[in-house]
Design a protein around this motif. Structure first.
Motif, PDB file in Angstrom:
ATOM      1  N   SER A   1      47.893  43.715  33.113  1.00 23.30           N
ATOM      2  CA  SER A   1      48.166  44.562  34.271  1.00 23.30           C
ATOM      3  C   SER A   1      49.552  44.300  34.827  1.00 23.30           C
ATOM      4  CB  SER A   1      47.119  44.317  35.357  1.00 23.30           C
ATOM      5  OG  SER A   1      45.846  44.553  34.820  1.00 23.30           O
ATOM      6  N   VAL A   2      49.896  43.029  34.994  1.00 24.40           N
ATOM      7  CA  VAL A   2      51.205  42.691  35.556  1.00 24.40           C
ATOM      8  C   VAL A   2      52.303  43.278  34.677  1.00 24.40           C
ATOM      9  CG1 VAL A   2      52.817  40.818  36.005  1.00 24.40           C
ATOM     10  CG2 VAL A   2      50.423  40.609  36.690  1.00 24.40           C
ATOM     11  N   PHE A   3      52.220  43.081  33.390  1.00 19.99           N
ATOM     12  CA  PHE A   3      53.305  43.522  32.514  1.00 19.99           C
ATOM     13  C   PHE A   3      53.381  45.033  32.409  1.00 19.99           C
ATOM     14  CE2 PHE A   3      53.414  39.111  31.356  1.00 19.99           C
ATOM     15  CZ  PHE A   3      54.775  38.905  31.169  1.00 19.99           C
ATOM     16  N   ILE A   4      52.238  45.671  32.303  1.00 19.59           N
ATOM     17  CA  ILE A   4      52.314  47.130  32.177  1.00 19.59           C
ATOM     18  C   ILE A   4      52.779  47.749  33.476  1.00 19.59           C
ATOM     19  CG2 ILE A   4      51.019  49.225  31.648  1.00 19.59           C
ATOM     20  CD1 ILE A   4      50.023  47.935  29.310  1.00 19.59           C
ATOM     21  N   GLY A   5      52.343  47.206  34.622  1.00 17.17           N
ATOM     22  CA  GLY A   5      52.835  47.690  35.914  1.00 17.17           C
ATOM     23  C   GLY A   5      54.354  47.591  35.962  1.00 17.17           C
ATOM     24  N   ALA A   6      54.865  46.459  35.511  1.00 16.52           N
ATOM     25  CA  ALA A   6      56.313  46.235  35.516  1.00 16.52           C
ATOM     26  C   ALA A   6      57.018  47.264  34.633  1.00 16.52           C
ATOM     27  CB  ALA A   6      56.610  44.817  35.033  1.00 16.52           C
ATOM     28  N   VAL A   7      56.473  47.489  33.450  1.00 16.17           N
ATOM     29  CA  VAL A   7      57.122  48.412  32.516  1.00 16.17           C
ATOM     30  C   VAL A   7      57.079  49.844  33.042  1.00 16.17           C
ATOM     31  CG1 VAL A   7      56.976  49.437  30.227  1.00 16.17           C
ATOM     32  CG2 VAL A   7      56.753  46.974  30.513  1.00 16.17           C
ATOM     33  N   ILE A   8      55.941  50.243  33.607  1.00 16.41           N
ATOM     34  CA  ILE A   8      55.852  51.611  34.135  1.00 16.41           C
ATOM     35  C   ILE A   8      56.907  51.831  35.206  1.00 16.41           C
ATOM     36  CG2 ILE A   8      54.430  53.226  35.488  1.00 16.41           C
ATOM     37  CD1 ILE A   8      51.988  52.169  34.112  1.00 16.41           C
ATOM     38  N   SER A   9      57.033  50.885  36.126  1.00 14.81           N
ATOM     39  CA  SER A   9      57.989  51.091  37.227  1.00 14.81           C
ATOM     40  C   SER A   9      59.422  51.121  36.693  1.00 14.81           C
ATOM     41  CB  SER A   9      57.820  50.016  38.291  1.00 14.81           C
ATOM     42  OG  SER A   9      58.115  48.766  37.724  1.00 14.81           O
ATOM     43  N   MET A  10      59.733  50.258  35.743  1.00 14.14           N
ATOM     44  CA  MET A  10      61.105  50.230  35.229  1.00 14.14           C
ATOM     45  C   MET A  10      61.414  51.490  34.429  1.00 14.14           C
ATOM     46  SD  MET A  10      62.051  46.272  34.533  1.00 14.14           S
ATOM     47  CE  MET A  10      61.282  46.163  32.981  1.00 14.14           C
ATOM     48  N   GLN A  11      60.437  51.932  33.635  1.00  9.25           N
ATOM     49  CA  GLN A  11      60.619  53.177  32.878  1.00  9.25           C
ATOM     50  C   GLN A  11      60.891  54.337  33.828  1.00  9.25           C
ATOM     51  OE1 GLN A  11      60.770  54.147  29.867  1.00  9.25           O
ATOM     52  NE2 GLN A  11      59.852  52.590  28.545  1.00  9.25           N
TER      53      GLN A  11
ATOM     54  N   GLY B   1      45.634  46.434  41.551  1.00  9.64           N
ATOM     55  CA  GLY B   1      46.435  45.638  42.477  1.00  9.64           C
ATOM     56  C   GLY B   1      47.549  44.908  41.749  1.00  9.64           C
ATOM     57  N   LEU B   2      47.186  44.237  40.667  1.00  5.41           N
ATOM     58  CA  LEU B   2      48.174  43.437  39.955  1.00  5.41           C
ATOM     59  C   LEU B   2      49.270  44.299  39.329  1.00  5.41           C
ATOM     60  CD1 LEU B   2      46.370  40.505  38.170  1.00  5.41           C
ATOM     61  CD2 LEU B   2      47.864  40.482  40.165  1.00  5.41           C
ATOM     62  N   SER B   3      48.936  45.496  38.870  1.00  2.39           N
ATOM     63  CA  SER B   3      49.967  46.359  38.283  1.00  2.39           C
ATOM     64  C   SER B   3      50.996  46.746  39.334  1.00  2.39           C
ATOM     65  CB  SER B   3      49.368  47.645  37.746  1.00  2.39           C
ATOM     66  OG  SER B   3      48.287  47.369  36.970  1.00  2.39           O
ATOM     67  N   LEU B   4      50.504  47.037  40.537  1.00  3.32           N
ATOM     68  CA  LEU B   4      51.436  47.411  41.598  1.00  3.32           C
ATOM     69  C   LEU B   4      52.348  46.224  41.926  1.00  3.32           C
ATOM     70  CD1 LEU B   4      49.215  49.598  43.948  1.00  3.32           C
ATOM     71  CD2 LEU B   4      50.725  50.278  42.078  1.00  3.32           C
ATOM     72  N   VAL B   5      51.761  45.037  41.929  1.00  3.27           N
ATOM     73  CA  VAL B   5      52.571  43.846  42.188  1.00  3.27           C
ATOM     74  C   VAL B   5      53.596  43.667  41.065  1.00  3.27           C
ATOM     75  CG1 VAL B   5      52.519  41.335  42.357  1.00  3.27           C
ATOM     76  CG2 VAL B   5      50.773  42.701  43.507  1.00  3.27           C
ATOM     77  N   GLY B   6      53.130  43.836  39.823  1.00  6.41           N
ATOM     78  CA  GLY B   6      54.040  43.706  38.677  1.00  6.41           C
ATOM     79  C   GLY B   6      55.203  44.683  38.801  1.00  6.41           C
ATOM     80  N   GLY B   7      54.883  45.927  39.172  1.00  5.50           N
ATOM     81  CA  GLY B   7      55.918  46.948  39.342  1.00  5.50           C
ATOM     82  C   GLY B   7      56.890  46.565  40.441  1.00  5.50           C
ATOM     83  N   TYR B   8      56.327  46.061  41.515  1.00 10.22           N
ATOM     84  CA  TYR B   8      57.148  45.666  42.665  1.00 10.22           C
ATOM     85  C   TYR B   8      58.154  44.593  42.263  1.00 10.22           C
ATOM     86  CZ  TYR B   8      58.365  43.516  47.120  1.00 10.22           C
ATOM     87  OH  TYR B   8      59.054  43.004  48.177  1.00 10.22           O
ATOM     88  N   VAL B   9      57.635  43.555  41.646  1.00  9.18           N
ATOM     89  CA  VAL B   9      58.510  42.440  41.254  1.00  9.18           C
ATOM     90  C   VAL B   9      59.603  42.942  40.309  1.00  9.18           C
ATOM     91  CG1 VAL B   9      58.609  40.252  40.009  1.00  9.18           C
ATOM     92  CG2 VAL B   9      56.716  40.725  41.574  1.00  9.18           C
ATOM     93  N   ALA B  10      59.207  43.783  39.337  1.00  7.48           N
ATOM     94  CA  ALA B  10      60.176  44.242  38.346  1.00  7.48           C
ATOM     95  C   ALA B  10      61.310  45.033  38.986  1.00  7.48           C
ATOM     96  CB  ALA B  10      59.473  45.083  37.288  1.00  7.48           C
TER      97      ALA B  10
END
Ligand SMILES: Nc1ncnc2c1ncn2[C@@H]1O[C@H](COP(=O)(O)OP(=O)(O)OP(=O)(O)O)[C@@H](O)[C@H]1O
Ligand SMILES: [Mg+2]
Lengths: 255, 246
Positions: free
Chosen positions: B50-60, B152-161
């Motif tokens: 979740s963390v990693f995919i959230g991060a990738v979605i937001s960066m993409q 929740g974790l994906s949103l956090v991952g996206g936020y951090v990224a």
């Protein structure tokens, strides 16, 4: 009393049981003997309904098992104890939990009572104190004995044992044979034992059916089997040349 | 033809799975055990994914926002929508089909080929219900929590990224996450999850239970379980999306 009447069973082209007939009486040890692959295990599985028969009848005290619905079968099955050829212990449960399993499912016993019963059964198969082991931590022969303990935990009315002493040393074999004999007489069970072991045949064979080519080839008891002139059964019982010579010698001397 | 047979057999199986249990207390205990095996033990993998995919979605999303007309909060908004609607319920369920499905199929398949299921039947236990019902209930109960956790974790991952790389600011991202929010999206996602949980457990159990042969066939069943539960999840997802969102 269990009666098997004209039972047929095939797997595709492989006609395993052909018009099989037998009667297994209570209060005595009924043996099924025969060569490997002759259909002994299939026969017991058909009797207890794990395999559907293609034709014929299986009667439990006169009631046709193959015509019963799921619920009626279930009632009969609660009275069956079965030892499978491969033990079939539950991997995820300890020895003690395996034996207590049928008690947990079907009786209202307290934990203490179930434990007492489990210990009693373990005692009878010479495995006292091995309660907490897992099946994977037990030897093949121990697994077999645990499975016997599980089969007798509910004090079944019908007891099926598929090769109870294969993989056991001669002295443990005798313990198991005696156990089977004792509980059969004590509780008037209908006991059916599949075996290859001639020692057991002589020791406990109150009534014997010999399976040959998928048919019920010969019936008798432990005395008959030694004296019979039936060539197929003699080939089975006196398989080695040594035994054949022995038999001829005995015959010449008029025994 | 054999497909139609299998489908019939599957529904025939379900009828026995949902028949009256012999001993409620035993089923209770088994359900709690299964929650641990199926649910709690999956938390780790769900968290990492979740963390990693959230991060990738937001960066993409940030990388593709070349038009200056698009407001910066779009990043947060898109991350939220795709996570809640598809990524968490569907992709995580597909991953769980791999992890949980193969586990269930091989466990039940092994019990089948070593005659443990025969042993249950001979005692008079309804083996289908005994083995499958607790797993089904455990998954249908626990997977929604896993999915909320994943959202929740994906949103956090996206936020951090995006904040760490300077693609968006704290305010913009949080504003994006909170804009045009519909509670019904979450309800819909959780409804899907419950359906997927049911599919994963029952389809995998089906392949395990009807294994014939030996250890090799248990392996095959377990592969089939994963393949077919994934296909069923994708099909169901398609149908549900059609029915509910459109
Ligand atoms: N599930 C099955 N599917 C297809 N064929 C089977 C099945 N079970 C048994 N058979 C066949 O039935 C025949 C009898 O097998 P069975 O297991 O009854 O032998 P057995 O007399 O118990 O032998 P053993 O003493 O070696 O255990 C064999 O030819 C076997 O190939
Ligand atoms: Mg056999």
């Amino acid at each position: 009393m269990i009666e098997v009447k004209n039972v047929n069973k095939s797997f595709g082209d492989n006609h395993v049981l052909k018009d099989f007939n037998a009667a297994f009486e209570p209060g005595r040890v009924n043996l099924i003997i025969g060569q490997s692959g002759s259909g002994k295990s299939v026969l017991t599985k058909c009797i207890v309904g794990l395999m559907e028969i293609d034709g014929g009848q299986i009667l439990f005290d006169g009631n046709d098992f193959s015509k019963m619905n799921r619920l009626e079968r279930k009632e009969i099955r609660k009275e069956i104890g079965m030892l499978f050829q491969g033990s079939a212990l539950f991997d995820s449960l300890t020895v003690e939990e395996n034996i207590m399993f049928p008690l947990t499912m079907f009786t209202k016993m307290s934990n203490k009572e179930m434990l007492d019963r489990a210990n009693f059964c373990l005692d009878r198969v010479n495995l006292e104190g091995r309660n907490k082991l897992y099946p994977a931590e037990c030897s093949g022969g121990m697994q077999k004995r645990i499975a016997i303990a599980r089969a007798i935990a509910m004090n079944p009315k019908y007891l099926f044992c598929d090769e109870p002493n294969s993989g056991l040393d001669p002295s443990t074999s005798i313990v198991i044979d005696n156990l089977i004999k004792e509980i059969t007489y004590e509780y008037n069970m209908t006991t059916i034992v599949i075996t290859h072991d001639m020692n057991s045949v002589i020791e406990i064979g109150d009534s014997i059916v010999f399976v040959y080519g998928g048919r019920s080839w010969w019936y008798g008891n432990k005395e008959d089997i030694i004296k019979t002139d039936n060539p197929e059964i003699n080939d089975f019982v006196y398989a080695s040349q040594f035994m054949k010579n022995l038999k001829n010698k005995l015959k010449q001397e008029g025994m | 033809m054999s497909y139609i047979n299998s489908i019939g057999k599957y529904f025939g199986m379900l009828r026995y799975v949902f028949s009256r249990p012999e001993r409620l207390k035993v089923y209770h205990t088994r359900t709690f055990n299964e929650i641990e095996i199926i649910g709690l033990n999956s938390i780790g993998i769900v968290a990492i994914l979740s963390v990693f995919i959230g991060a990738v979605i937001s960066m993409q999303t940030a990388a593709n926002m070349t038009s200056p007309l698009l407001p910066k909060y779009t990043i947060g908004y898109i991350t939220r929508s795709s996570t809640i609607l598809e990524f968490s319920p569907t992709i995580i369920s597909l991953i769980l089909a791999g992890k949980v499905g193969s586990n269930i199929a091989s466990e039940i398949g092994t019990m089948k080929v070593t005659e443990q299921i025969d042993a249950l039947e001979i005692m008079g236990v309804n083996s289908l219900s005994f083995l499958i019902l607790p797993k089904t209930i455990a998954a249908m109960f626990f997977f929604p929590f896993l999915i909320i956790f994943s959202m929740g974790l994906s949103l956090v991952g996206g936020y951090v990224a995006v904040t760490a790389t300077g693609l968006s600011s704290h305010e913009e991202y949080v504003f994006g996450i909170r804009s045009f929010f519909l509670v019904s999206d979450i309800t819909y996602a959780l409804f899907k999850t419950v359906c997927f949980a049911f599919i994963i457990v029952t389809v995998s159990s089906f392949f395990g239970y009807y294994t014939k042969g030996g250890a090799l066939d248990v392996g095959k069943s377990s592969t089939q379980a994963v393949v077919w539960s994934s296909i069923c999840i994708l099909l169901t997802n398609f149908i549900l999306t059609q029915l509910i969102l459109l």
